[in-house]
Design a protein around this motif. Structure first.
Motif, short mmCIF file in Angstrom:
data_model
loop_
_atom_site.label_atom_id
_atom_site.label_comp_id
_atom_site.label_asym_id
_atom_site.label_seq_id
_atom_site.Cartn_x
_atom_site.Cartn_y
_atom_site.Cartn_z
N UNK A 160 0.82 -1.22 0.00
CA UNK A 160 0.00 0.00 0.00
C UNK A 160 0.84 1.26 0.00
N UNK A 161 2.13 1.12 0.37
CA UNK A 161 2.98 2.30 0.51
C UNK A 161 2.72 2.98 1.85
N UNK A 162 3.74 3.65 2.35
CA UNK A 162 3.57 4.38 3.62
C UNK A 162 3.78 5.88 3.42
N UNK A 163 5.00 6.31 3.13
CA UNK A 163 5.24 7.74 2.94
C UNK A 163 4.36 8.32 1.85
N UNK A 164 4.23 7.58 0.74
CA UNK A 164 3.40 8.06 -0.36
C UNK A 164 2.02 7.41 -0.36
N UNK A 165 1.73 6.62 0.66
CA UNK A 165 0.47 5.88 0.72
C UNK A 165 -0.34 6.20 1.95
N UNK A 166 -0.22 5.35 2.98
CA UNK A 166 -1.08 5.48 4.15
C UNK A 166 -0.87 6.81 4.87
N UNK A 167 0.37 7.25 4.98
CA UNK A 167 0.63 8.52 5.65
C UNK A 167 -0.05 9.68 4.93
N UNK A 168 -0.08 9.65 3.60
CA UNK A 168 -0.77 10.70 2.85
C UNK A 168 -2.28 10.62 3.02
N UNK A 169 -2.82 9.42 3.09
CA UNK A 169 -4.26 9.28 3.35
C UNK A 169 -4.60 9.88 4.71
N UNK A 170 -3.78 9.58 5.70
CA UNK A 170 -4.00 10.13 7.05
C UNK A 170 -3.95 11.66 7.02
N UNK A 171 -2.99 12.23 6.32
CA UNK A 171 -2.83 13.69 6.32
C UNK A 171 -3.93 14.40 5.51
#
Length: 448
Positions: free
Chosen positions: A327-338
């Motif tokens: 899913x990706x983190x820096x470009x994935x889940x973290x962006x969804x959260x932000x």
């Protein structure tokens, strides 16, 4: 070396099978945080089916056949508070499937079994009986009562691609023991048993979620003839989704896909889930009060633009590994959260964790095949510890959102500083034994 590696895995699998014959996924380790422990209610489980008729069969779409239709038969596993006789013991055996889908000779579909702490087809515990069952501050409200409706809140659970309705039994059983009815969905063409084209998963997750919500609401009505009549409150619902299930959950509560993403499905048929489509916008369902999104897919693949993510107004708990390579983190889940800027949201991160922050631990049968093992395991984390931490935070989050329980202090944790370090000793996180919160980060953003 490969042969030696396989022999070692096989030996470990056999040992695990011998020593773990009565293992129940979800049991609390000695270092489990406080709210991970099982609730006071016995748990029943039943398997039901529901047919969503006259649906677009996107996998048979073509220019010559632009509107093929079929019935989507959904298998549902339902966990619920149960009334047991003195002779009944909380034990069942679940049967699931290994493999990556049909017709894969390297990972053929192979049934495997594992234990569960639930009673198959048990009688439901009437909600009125539960209110006096010692649930205060664990499974009911602060006074020991159920929510205002007097019925159990509903939790819908949506698996990954491919996955199954049984792959998070550690959590579904745990929530049922705390006074929830949990309904996990087998999404057709998206399970390990029947995996098919990805377009079906992109199109149908939101539609399946809403159909099951409507179906359970019908079953909940007095006189329906279903065992859930008068038992569950579908007007007080949470969605839990893992990977593609997380994608579907966000899409269900207002994250309309972008115009560019609509091209991922033939014939522009994903427009039914697209931001700005009046039909999509009108389908926002006020019965859904909370979302738990484990490693939600889509952010790194530009499924949503900022306007689409701004459509989410439902509180969300995101859970992810910071090394998620799916899913990706820096470009994935973290962006969804932000970027879900209008939602009150939290992000729990497993430092060094990859994509498997949600499922049960690998069963002994999975140790025979590296790919099967890797589809459930984490390289750096013990899956049982992850399961306990998830139980703790999901209990707190859903307790607040669905039951008005006094659990906010479990979520008001030391914030991150600008350099990414935690302001206070993470061992001081409420509910965690001293020194036991190592390897986790926690963030909270309020909705604008």
């Amino acid at each position: 070396m490969k042969a030696v590696h396989r022999m070692l895995l096989l030996a470990l699998a056999m040992a695990a099978g011998q020593t773990g014959a009565q293992e129940y996924f979800g049991d609390a380790r000695p270092d489990a945080p406080e709210l991970a422990k099982r609730g006071p209610l016995a748990v029943g489980v039943r398997t039901l089916t529901a047919a969503h008729n006259d649906q677009l069969d996107i996998l048979r779409y073509s220019a010559e056949q632009p509107d093929p239709r079929y019935a989507r038969k959904l298998t549902l596993e339902v966990w619920y508070p149960a009334r047991l006789s003195s002779a009944q013991k909380e034990h069942t055996v679940y049967t699931d499937v290994l493999g990556s889908g049909p017709n894969d000779p390297k990972r053929p579909n192979t049934p495997f079994r594992f234990n569960g702490r639930a009673v198959r087809d048990a009688a439901p515990l009437p909600p009125g009986a539960a209110s006096g069952a010692g649930l205060a501050e664990v499974a009911a409200g602060p006074t020991g009562a159920l929510p205002v409706s007097g019925r159990y809140p509903l939790v819908l659970l949506s698996h990954g691609y491919p996955g199954s309705r049984l792959q998070m039994s550690y959590l579904t059983e745990n929530l049922a023991s705390k006074g929830y009815v949990v309904v996990a969905i087998d999404h057709p063409e998206s399970t390990r048993a029947d995996k098919a084209g990805f377009a079906s998963t992109l199109l149908n997750r939101r539609l399946d979620d809403l159909f099951v919500l409507d179906t359970v609401a019908g079953w909940a009505k007095p006189g329906s003839g279903n065992f859930l009549a008068g038992v569950v409150d579908a007007d007080n619902t949470a969605l839990i989704g893992y990977s593609m299930g997380g994608y579907g959950a966000l899409n269900t509560v207002g994250a309309g896909v972008s115009a560019a993403a609509a091209a991922y499905v033939p014939g522009g048929k994903l427009a039914v889930n697209q931001q700005g489509n009046p039909q999509y916008e009108a389908a926002r369902d006020a019965r859904i009060k909370a979302v738990v999104a484990f490693a939600p897919w889509g952010g790194a693949h530009k499924v949503w633009d900022d306007a689409g993510l701004a459509g989410v107004r439902t509180p969300v708990l995101f859970i992810s590994g910071d090394q998620d390579d799916v899913a990706g983190y820096q470009d994935g889940v973290l962006q969804l959260f932000r970027k879900t800027v209008h939602a009150d949201r939290y992000l729990l991160t497993y430092v060094g964790g990859r994509h498997n922050s949600a499922p049960n631990p690998p069963s002994p049968a999975m140790w025979r095949n590296f790919d099967d093992f890797q589809s459930y395991s984490e390289p750096l984390w013990d899956s049982r510890r992850i399961n306990n931490i998830n139980q703790h935070f999901v209990t707190a989050f859903l307790g607040i959102q669905l039951k008005n329980e006094p659990f906010q202090s479990y979520l008001d944790l030391p914030p991150l500083q600008a350099d990414g370090t935690i302001k206070e000793d993470p061992g001081l996180w409420k509910g965690f034994p001293k020194r036991a919160a190592l390897g986790l980060t926690w963030q909270h953003l309020s909705g604008q």
